[in-house]
Design a protein around this motif. Structure first.
Motif, PDB file in Angstrom:
ATOM      1  N   THR A   1       1.153  -1.269  -0.080  1.00 32.15           N
ATOM      2  CA  THR A   1      -0.214  -0.301   0.173  1.00 32.15           C
ATOM      3  C   THR A   1       1.095   1.507  -0.314  1.00 32.15           C
ATOM      4  O   THR A   1       2.281   1.651   0.424  1.00 32.15           O
ATOM      5  CB  THR A   1      -1.019   0.346   1.029  1.00 32.15           C
ATOM      6  OG1 THR A   1      -0.698   0.288   2.281  1.00 32.15           O
ATOM      7  CG2 THR A   1      -1.721  -0.868   1.226  1.00 32.15           C
TER       8      THR A   1
ATOM      9  N   CYS B   1     -10.030   0.588   0.629  1.00 32.09           N
ATOM     10  CA  CYS B   1      -9.224  -0.647   1.486  1.00 32.09           C
ATOM     11  C   CYS B   1     -10.772  -2.042   0.130  1.00 32.09           C
ATOM     12  O   CYS B   1      -9.939  -3.021  -0.607  1.00 32.09           O
ATOM     13  CB  CYS B   1      -9.636  -1.119   2.216  1.00 32.09           C
ATOM     14  SG  CYS B   1      -8.311   0.120   3.304  1.00 32.09           S
TER      15      CYS B   1
ATOM     16  N   ASN C   1       1.163  -3.421   5.187  1.00 34.91           N
ATOM     17  CA  ASN C   1       0.916  -2.029   5.097  1.00 34.91           C
ATOM     18  C   ASN C   1       1.537  -0.724   5.822  1.00 34.91           C
ATOM     19  O   ASN C   1       1.923  -0.174   6.299  1.00 34.91           O
ATOM     20  CB  ASN C   1      -0.501  -2.291   6.329  1.00 34.91           C
ATOM     21  CG  ASN C   1      -1.019  -3.241   5.853  1.00 34.91           C
ATOM     22  OD1 ASN C   1      -2.277  -3.488   4.826  1.00 34.91           O
ATOM     23  ND2 ASN C   1      -1.388  -3.876   7.102  1.00 34.91           N
TER      24      ASN C   1
ATOM     25  N   GLY D   1      -4.533  -0.609   7.805  1.00 35.26           N
ATOM     26  CA  GLY D   1      -3.433  -1.782   7.324  1.00 35.26           C
ATOM     27  C   GLY D   1      -4.445  -2.921   8.356  1.00 35.26           C
ATOM     28  O   GLY D   1      -4.817  -4.026   8.147  1.00 35.26           O
TER      29      GLY D   1
END
Length: 263
Positions: free
Chosen positions: A13, A73, A88, A117
């Motif tokens: 990410t 997400c 993350n 996360g």
């Protein structure tokens, strides 16, 4: 030691620049299929092209989504429903005095630095557990322990990340899925480099020299007496994601140059 992640899929990410991009590149060099993420399609396309140019034959995908939101997400998981490795990395920071930091800013930092996360781990880890193998890495910071007085809200968010990584590792005991946090110190990421460019032009000093002066002034406990490179941080992350790191879990792995003064 040869790290071979062939056949593994990694989601990184916030990986269009800085530490995240270095991690994506390092995982691709080790043979993983890497999903690169950023908020805009332009940034994602640029990052994918950069890694492809540096890692011939790399298997790459990209997704533009704001992972600081539940919707972002969900979009990532819908596009890439499973992975073997989740990094993350997404995070923001900002100097702001405690008494000038409103509720909205605390919430923004929590959503981006912490909940992104949490949401993605909740989505991806059950599949890892089912397969009997997986790697989750949360990018923390030395600020998780060495709370900066000028951005307490940031330090708080990174302490939360380290706590989540430790707790999730314990929750997954015996499953073959490891969870660790990696704690960079001052790092020559895009943000720090950009902030020092004007000073470099004025003084004739290199960005590296100015970053070292910053470290000595602001993080005097540093042992390496300089800023780390993004590649140095990425190296630790790639190792934590490797087959070889199978006995490392629940750990906060420091790449802080010795800033945290603790045994």
């Amino acid at each position: 030691m040869k790290i071979d992640l062939s056949g593994k899929t990694a989601v990184v990410t916030g990986s269009t620049a800085g530490i995240g991009l270095a991690i994506a590149r390092g995982l691709a060099e080790s043979g993983a299929t890497v999903v690169i993420n950023g908020r805009t399609q332009e940034a994602v396309d640029k990052a994918v092209a950069a890694v492809a140019a540096e890692v011939p034959g790399a298997s790459l995908a990209g997704l533009a989504a704001d992972l600081g939101t539940a919707e972002g997400c969900a979009a990532l998981v819908a596009a890439h429903p499973a992975c073997d490795i989740l990094v993350n990395n997404l995070g923001i920071y900002k100097n702001q005095d405690f008494f000038d930091t409103p509720d909205e800013e605390w919430t923004r930092f929590f959503d981006i630095n912490v909940l992104s996360g949490v949401r993605l781990s909740r989505a991806y880890v059950p599949g890892m557990e089912k397969n009997g193998w997986g790697r989750v890495v949360f990018i923390g910071s030395e600020s998780a322990f060495n709370i900066p007085a000028d951005m307490i809200h940031y330090g708080f968010s990174k302490t939360a990340v380290v706590s989540i990584a430790r707790g999730l590792a314990k929750r997954l005991a015996g499953t073959g899925v490891t969870v660790n946090s990696v704690l960079p110190g001052p790092t020559l990421s895009d943000g720090l480099v950009d902030s020092l460019k004007d000073e470099a032009e004025k003084t004739g000093k290199s960005v590296e020299e100015l970053a070292a002066e910053f470290v000595v002034a602001k993080r005097p406990s540093s042992i390496i007496r300089r800023a780390s490179t993004v590649e140095e941080v990425a190296n630790m992350v790639v190792y934590a994601c490797s087959q070889q790191a199978s006995a490392t879990t629940g750990a906060s792995l420091r790449v802080d140059g010795g800033v945290v003064d603790s045994l």
